[in-house]
Design an enzyme around this catalytic site. Structure first.
Site, mmCIF file in Angstrom:
data_model
loop_
_atom_site.group_PDB
_atom_site.id
_atom_site.type_symbol
_atom_site.label_atom_id
_atom_site.label_comp_id
_atom_site.label_asym_id
_atom_site.label_seq_id
_atom_site.Cartn_x
_atom_site.Cartn_y
_atom_site.Cartn_z
ATOM 1 N N ALA A 66 0.458 -1.332 -0.187
ATOM 2 C CA ALA A 66 -0.403 0.117 -0.162
ATOM 3 C C ALA A 66 0.779 0.844 -0.212
ATOM 4 C CB ALA A 66 -0.870 0.515 0.887
ATOM 5 N N GLY A 111 0.180 -4.923 1.725
ATOM 6 C CA GLY A 111 -0.454 -5.038 0.633
ATOM 7 C C GLY A 111 -0.426 -5.082 -0.723
HETATM 8 N N1 DAK Z 1 4.738 2.766 -0.647
HETATM 9 C C1 DAK Z 1 4.940 4.066 -1.606
HETATM 10 N N2 DAK Z 1 5.805 4.118 -2.374
HETATM 11 C C2 DAK Z 1 7.005 3.318 -2.378
HETATM 12 C C3 DAK Z 1 7.002 1.998 -1.632
HETATM 13 C C4 DAK Z 1 5.569 2.192 -0.943
HETATM 14 N N3 DAK Z 1 5.076 1.005 -0.383
HETATM 15 N N4 DAK Z 1 7.734 0.747 -2.004
HETATM 16 C C5 DAK Z 1 8.665 1.986 -2.640
HETATM 17 N N5 DAK Z 1 7.727 2.598 -2.869
HETATM 18 C C6 DAK Z 1 8.689 4.306 -3.443
HETATM 19 C C7 DAK Z 1 10.133 4.104 -3.047
HETATM 20 O O1 DAK Z 1 9.979 5.734 -2.458
HETATM 21 C C8 DAK Z 1 10.763 4.645 -4.197
HETATM 22 O O2 DAK Z 1 10.283 6.354 -4.466
HETATM 23 P P1 DAK Z 1 11.334 7.761 -4.266
HETATM 24 O O3 DAK Z 1 12.306 7.831 -3.559
HETATM 25 O O4 DAK Z 1 11.989 7.661 -6.238
HETATM 26 O O5 DAK Z 1 10.376 8.949 -4.800
HETATM 27 C C9 DAK Z 1 10.136 4.863 -5.318
HETATM 28 O O6 DAK Z 1 9.360 3.628 -4.818
HETATM 29 C C10 DAK Z 1 11.687 3.339 -5.741
HETATM 30 O O7 DAK Z 1 11.542 2.210 -4.252
HETATM 31 P P2 DAK Z 1 13.657 2.887 -3.926
HETATM 32 O O8 DAK Z 1 14.157 3.729 -4.051
HETATM 33 O O9 DAK Z 1 13.256 2.140 -2.510
HETATM 34 O O10 DAK Z 1 13.789 1.305 -4.610
HETATM 35 P P3 DAK Z 1 14.925 0.173 -3.893
HETATM 36 O O11 DAK Z 1 15.119 -1.114 -4.337
HETATM 37 O O12 DAK Z 1 15.916 0.630 -2.761
HETATM 38 O O13 DAK Z 1 14.102 -0.855 -2.393
HETATM 39 C C11 DAK Z 1 11.718 -1.508 -1.540
HETATM 40 C C12 DAK Z 1 12.887 -1.485 -3.134
HETATM 41 C C13 DAK Z 1 10.745 -2.521 -2.329
HETATM 42 C C14 DAK Z 1 12.508 -2.888 -1.073
HETATM 43 C C15 DAK Z 1 11.895 -0.974 -0.772
HETATM 44 O O14 DAK Z 1 11.056 -0.107 -1.916
HETATM 45 C C16 DAK Z 1 10.890 -0.865 0.407
HETATM 46 O O15 DAK Z 1 10.921 -1.914 1.046
HETATM 47 N N6 DAK Z 1 8.896 -0.036 0.624
HETATM 48 C C17 DAK Z 1 8.181 -0.572 0.941
HETATM 49 C C18 DAK Z 1 7.674 -1.636 0.984
HETATM 50 C C19 DAK Z 1 7.127 -2.080 2.140
HETATM 51 O O16 DAK Z 1 6.432 -1.838 3.477
HETATM 52 N N7 DAK Z 1 5.806 -2.597 1.774
HETATM 53 C C20 DAK Z 1 4.167 -2.335 2.702
HETATM 54 C C21 DAK Z 1 3.865 -1.500 3.100
HETATM 55 S S1 DAK Z 1 2.995 -1.379 4.417
HETATM 56 C C22 DAK Z 1 -4.388 -0.657 5.711
HETATM 57 C C23 DAK Z 1 -4.541 -0.915 4.827
HETATM 58 C C24 DAK Z 1 -3.461 -1.890 3.890
HETATM 59 C C25 DAK Z 1 -1.779 -2.249 4.591
HETATM 60 C C26 DAK Z 1 -2.477 -1.608 6.190
HETATM 61 C C27 DAK Z 1 -3.259 -1.444 5.976
HETATM 62 N N8 DAK Z 1 -5.281 -0.529 7.226
HETATM 63 C C28 DAK Z 1 -6.031 0.831 6.488
HETATM 64 C C29 DAK Z 1 -5.414 -1.509 7.873
HETATM 65 C C30 DAK Z 1 -0.463 -2.367 4.151
HETATM 66 C C31 DAK Z 1 0.045 -1.814 4.486
HETATM 67 C C32 DAK Z 1 1.650 -1.761 3.760
HETATM 68 O O17 DAK Z 1 1.118 -2.190 2.498
#
Ligand code: DAK
Length: 261
Positions: A66, A111
């Site tokens: 997300a 997500g």
């Molecule tokens: N959201 C927004 N932007 C994201 C993103 C994300 N999930 N993942 C990556 N990006 C963006 C980065 O910010 C970066 O943007 P710029 O800085 O270039 O503007 C661009 O994508 C490229 O990412 P990286 O530079 O970080 O690329 P790397 O190869 O270095 O790393 C990575 C890739 C996938 C390991 C890293 O980007 C990362 O760790 N991303 C976050 C992954 C993550 O934690 N995902 C889970 C998110 S939490 C709920 C509803 C839904 C959910 C929860 C609650 N309720 C409302 C109750 C769901 C929650 C989630 O999904």
């Protein structure tokens, strides 16, 4: 219909849907979820379709979760709306009259992993990375991922993955039953399309019916099975001395003399 965050292509009777938001590794913003929901409605109406392959545009991510930037500023009320929107998408995937195959070609986190879990099954490339890192961000799963992950890999493994937020690679995902197959990145779409064709050769009515019934059994069986187990356990004590003694003693206003049999 033109799509801002999706690429949709018909390959025979299979729709290949790519989430296409490369600047954020295909992260799910409210706008993406809204468009996704409308796209699923469109696919639902297409009666010639036999399968859908869902994948991520580019070679880095399926869906990196997300949208964290959007969530960082969300109030609890908006979070609830967001969670409902995401759950709506997962329910529409499950409710589609044709199988949806997730072809995971990179990061499927948070997500993104939950969307893959809502598909009928998951095929992955060797570059796939799965995880539920919500707790690392002070969040929890919001799109039904907890329950669905447990269905795929069992409760203990789901707990470990969700509590630790650890990311796992394709080989481990295969070992624990999260994905059905792992192939080289260049083979992923082709493999998914071949499976889709295999499905497409079968009776669409039978496939639609069996998908619906499997989802129905899945969602109802646990409750029904629990109720059934409870009813059976309740009935089993009716052949015991203690049941007769306990109820009789109450009616006779005396203390029951149980025997444990
Ligand atoms: N959201 C927004 N932007 C994201 C993103 C994300 N999930 N993942 C990556 N990006 C963006 C980065 O910010 C970066 O943007 P710029 O800085 O270039 O503007 C661009 O994508 C490229 O990412 P990286 O530079 O970080 O690329 P790397 O190869 O270095 O790393 C990575 C890739 C996938 C390991 C890293 O980007 C990362 O760790 N991303 C976050 C992954 C993550 O934690 N995902 C889970 C998110 S939490 C709920 C509803 C839904 C959910 C929860 C609650 N309720 C409302 C109750 C769901 C929650 C989630 O999904």
């Amino acid at each position: 219909m033109a799509h801002e965050n999706f690429l949709v292509e018909l390959r025979g009777t299979t729709a290949v849907v790519q989430v296409n938001r490369p600047k954020a590794l295909n992260a799910l913003s409210t706008a993406v979820l809204t468009e996704f929901s409308a796209l699923l409605d469109e696919l639902h109406k297409n009666k010639t379709l036999r399968a859908v392959v869902l994948t991520g545009a580019g070679d880095k991510a399926f869906i990196a979760g997300a949208d964290i930037a959007e969530m960082s500023a969300m109030s609890p009320v908006l979070a609830l709306e967001f969670a409902r929107k995401g759950q709506g998408v997962t329910q529409k995937i499950e409710g589609l009259g044709v199988p949806v195959i997730a072809a995971v070609n990179g990061y499927a986190l948070g997500g993104g992993c939950e969307i893959a879990l809502a598909c009928d099954f998951i095929l992955a490339s060797t570059t796939a990375v799965f995880g539920q890192p919500e707790v690392c961000l002070g969040l929890i799963t919001g799109f039904g991922g907890g329950v669905r992950l447990a269905e795929f890999v069992g409760w203990p493994r789901a707990r470990e993955l969700i509590y630790s937020g650890r990311r796992i690679k394709a080989d481990e995902a295969l070992r624990i039953g999260l994905v059905n197959r792992v192939v080289e990145p260049a083979q992923l779409l082709q493999t998914a399309l071949a499976v889709a064709d295999e499905i497409g050769a079968n009776s669409p009515l039978a496939v639609k019916t069996v998908k619906a019934v499997m989802n129905k059994i899945r969602s109802e069986a646990s409750v029904a099975a629990r109720l059934d187990a409870e009813a059976r356990a309740f009935s089993s004590v009716f052949s015991s001395f203690d049941q007769r003694e306990g109820t009789k003693a109450f009616l006779e206003k005396r203390k029951a003399q149980f025997k444990g049999e």
